[in-house]
Design a protein around this motif. Structure first.
Motif, PDB file in Angstrom:
ATOM      1  N   TYR A   1      -6.040  -0.288  -6.248  1.00 29.00           N
ATOM      2  CA  TYR A   1      -4.884  -1.315  -6.089  1.00 29.00           C
ATOM      3  C   TYR A   1      -3.937  -0.959  -7.697  1.00 29.00           C
ATOM      4  O   TYR A   1      -4.719  -1.553  -8.619  1.00 29.00           O
ATOM      5  N   GLY A   2      -2.909  -0.710  -7.413  1.00 33.18           N
ATOM      6  CA  GLY A   2      -1.916  -0.819  -8.520  1.00 33.18           C
ATOM      7  C   GLY A   2      -2.008   0.342  -9.312  1.00 33.18           C
ATOM      8  O   GLY A   2      -1.550   0.613 -10.358  1.00 33.18           O
ATOM      9  N   ASP A   3      -2.718   1.375  -8.880  1.00 33.39           N
ATOM     10  CA  ASP A   3      -2.910   2.848  -9.449  1.00 33.39           C
ATOM     11  C   ASP A   3      -1.751   3.563  -9.375  1.00 33.39           C
ATOM     12  O   ASP A   3      -0.789   3.097  -8.664  1.00 33.39           O
ATOM     13  N   TRP A   4      -1.547   4.698 -10.175  1.00 29.00           N
ATOM     14  CA  TRP A   4      -0.401   5.391 -10.066  1.00 29.00           C
ATOM     15  C   TRP A   4       0.764   4.872 -10.798  1.00 29.00           C
ATOM     16  O   TRP A   4       2.001   5.060 -10.396  1.00 29.00           O
ATOM     17  N   GLY A   5       0.735   3.787 -11.724  1.00 33.14           N
ATOM     18  CA  GLY A   5       1.670   2.911 -12.200  1.00 33.14           C
ATOM     19  C   GLY A   5       2.610   2.222 -11.359  1.00 33.14           C
ATOM     20  O   GLY A   5       3.539   1.619 -11.776  1.00 33.14           O
TER      21      GLY A   5
ATOM     22  N   ASN B   1       4.356  -2.923  -6.871  1.00 31.43           N
ATOM     23  CA  ASN B   1       5.060  -2.310  -5.798  1.00 31.43           C
ATOM     24  C   ASN B   1       3.949  -1.482  -4.916  1.00 31.43           C
ATOM     25  O   ASN B   1       4.263  -0.885  -3.982  1.00 31.43           O
ATOM     26  N   ASP B   2       2.609  -1.753  -5.079  1.00 32.00           N
ATOM     27  CA  ASP B   2       1.569  -1.273  -4.294  1.00 32.00           C
ATOM     28  C   ASP B   2       1.380  -2.073  -2.950  1.00 32.00           C
ATOM     29  O   ASP B   2       1.289  -3.297  -2.998  1.00 32.00           O
ATOM     30  N   ALA B   3       1.944  -1.190  -1.876  1.00 40.64           N
ATOM     31  CA  ALA B   3       1.888  -1.720  -0.641  1.00 40.64           C
ATOM     32  C   ALA B   3       0.624  -2.279  -0.318  1.00 40.64           C
ATOM     33  O   ALA B   3       0.574  -3.209   0.797  1.00 40.64           O
ATOM     34  N   ASP B   4      -0.334  -1.792  -0.364  1.00 43.04           N
ATOM     35  CA  ASP B   4      -1.836  -2.156  -0.006  1.00 43.04           C
ATOM     36  C   ASP B   4      -2.129  -3.326  -0.683  1.00 43.04           C
ATOM     37  O   ASP B   4      -2.740  -4.130   0.245  1.00 43.04           O
TER      38      ASP B   4
END
Length: 519
Positions: A489-493, A497-500
């Motif tokens: 959750y919230g990875d890749w910066g 905006n994390d849809a999951d």
């Protein structure tokens, strides 16, 4: 091992034989490796205790060698010991990727060739219509084939033949074949500024051999041009497609007629139904250091309802345009961005079997307006405020979305911090408020402490997530990690905006020890 992987393995063995044969030439050879192991424990809920499994392991062996000064051999083997998903863990070894390369460069002319397996060698340029998408033609990174590049003066040509090797080529019903992709690209440079004329031909063949009389292939031909003027970049691309097996072959290259029908109900157009057109102007800038710089980009596209591209962007039956700008204030680190666009597309919906011959056809417009102001302060502080609005229709119903996002980033020698606050679907029944915090603290040259914390709330519930990780790097080739919480959750910066996480992600008790080393 699956039969589809036998040929890549044969390529790897042939590469090693060539390498051995090239030994007397004195070519440089490099051998590298990588090893990773992790131990993890997960508790699903309070009714189940911690489940701790044996360590999962992953390893790589990489070999790179030159052949006669002009050639190259590259092979990467991978393997894993999967103790989590296998009832009886067993080690595995497989070909991760590999290629044979030969390059002959004589200044303004030459060529380069690749015989590759499980590599992404399909890129042929950045097209306006996105004719080639490597995710579509690489067979999930299992493809194998050949790539040829040649150049002479202002002319450049590329040909790629790739086979979908993960497919089962043996069927009981008929002699079968795996999918093949052909990519041909030809360009001519017009000046030293980057202007060019280009053409692209794509063909994907699919289906069993005995079904070839049905012409099971998708064919796309395109022409494009880029003119780099002193004040802007102007680009244009036009494409047509054919899919004979779907009965979509009577509106394009076969000369039957250029059908100037609509691009869908209510979308009158001037292109054939299997055509696609996109034009853009980029980097048109006015102003100077006294009043600031104002840059404009704009574009227009129209895609017919019978346009098909199995190798890239397969969107069809739509027309749209966009307008984007950004303004840099004079003598200030302040930038204002604006992106506005509109697209109309048609969709056909079938509610039941009885309605199959009379589908509901809707004209669904979509309009967006994105604004952002970005400011850099002293002492490593950066902040931005963005507002994104999208108005769209679906089956005759209108939906409006307003999203606000504030971000603050601070960086110095001691730590790095990013915090975000987002309001999604503002002033609607689906409104969500999401807060995210991400930090990295430099405890010492070898120790770092990383944290990611997120909270989401709406009219129904509030959710939170915490991921924390202690990182230790005693040497350049060794990394050790100890972490707690769900790391996806919230990875890749992305953070807020994390849809999951937006759609319902929540906390999970998970503890992981991870070690990485390479040589």
């Amino acid at each position: 091992m699956r039969r589809a992987l036998c040929r890549p393995m044969a390529l790897a063995l042939a590469s090693l034989l060539l390498l051995a044969a090239a030994g007397p030439a004195g070519a440089a050879t490099k051998l590298n490796g990588y090893w990773e192991a992790n131990l993890s424990g997960v508790r699903v809920n309070d009714e189940y205790p911690w489940n701790v499994w044996r360590p999962n392991q992953y390893y790589e062996l990489k070999l790179l060698s030159g052949i006669g000064g002009e050639g190259e051999v590259w092979v990467k083997f991978g393997g894993r010991w999967d103790a989590w998903n296998s009832p009886v863990p067993q080690p595995s070894l497989f070909l991760q990727e590999g290629h044979l390369k030969y390059r002959l460069d004589r200044g303004d002319r030459g060529f380069e060739s690749f015989l590759f397996a499980r590599e992404r060698r399909h890129w042929v340029g950045n097209h306006l219509l996105q004719l080639v998408n490597e995710d579509n033609v690489s067979d999930g990174n299992n493809g194998q084939g050949v790539r040829l590049d040649t150049w002479r003066g202002p002319w450049n040509a590329t040909y790629v033949l790739s086979d979908f090797s993960s497919q089962d080529a043996h069927q009981t019903d008929a002699v079968a074949r795996t999918d093949d992709v052909h990519i041909l690209r030809l360009t001519r440079r017009l000046d030293d500024a980057g202007s060019y004329l280009g053409g692209t031909y794509l063909r994907k063949v699919y289906g069993p051999v005995r079904a070839l009389h049905t012409k099971q292939y998708n064919e796309v031909g395109a022409l494009d041009a880029l003119w780099v003027a002193g004040w802007a970049d102007l680009s244009l691309e036009y494409a047509e497609s054919r899919v004979p097996a779907e009965g979509l072959a009577d509106t394009g290259w076969n000369g039957a007629a250029w059908d100037h029908g609509t691009l869908g109900q209510g979308l009158e157009g001037f292109l054939p139904r299997d055509g696609a057109l996109r034009a853009e102007i980029r980097s048109f800038t006015v102003g100077d250091h006294r009043v600031g710089h104002y840059t404009v980009s704009a574009g227009y596209w129209r895609v017919g309802r019978d346009y098909r591209n199995y190798q890239g962007n397969d969107a069809s039956d739509r027309v749209g345009h966009f307008f984007a700008t950004y303004y840099r204030l004079p003598q200030r680190a302040v930038v204002y961005n604006l992106d506005w666009g509109r697209e109309r597309h048609c969709d056909a919906y079938v509610n039941s079997v009885d309605d199959a011959d009379n589908p509901l056809v809707t004209d669904d417009p979509r309009q967006w307006l994105n604004q952002k102001i970005y400011v850099e302060f002293i002492n490593g502080f950066k902040a931005s405020l963005a507002h994104n609005r999208t108005d769209e229709s679906f089956l005759g119903h209108d939906y409006d979305h307003h999203d606000w996002l504030f971000e603050l980033v601070v960086e110095n020698k001691l730590a790095w911090l990013k915090t975000q606050f987002k309001i999604k679907d503002w002033e609607t029944d689906d409104e969500k408020r999401i807060f995210g915090l991400e930090t990295t603290i430099n405890l010492s040259p070898a120790w770092k402490w990383y944290n990611r914390y997120m909270v989401a709330s709406d009219a129904v519930e509030a959710r939170q997530m915490l991921f924390t990780q202690l990182q230790y790097r005693p040497h350049d080739n060794l990394e050790l990690f100890a972490s707690y919480g769900p790391e996806w959750y919230g990875d890749w910066g992305e953070l807020t905006n994390d849809a999951d996480f937006e759609s319902g992600g929540t906390m999970r008790d998970e503890f992981k020890l991870l070690a990485k080393t390479w040589f």
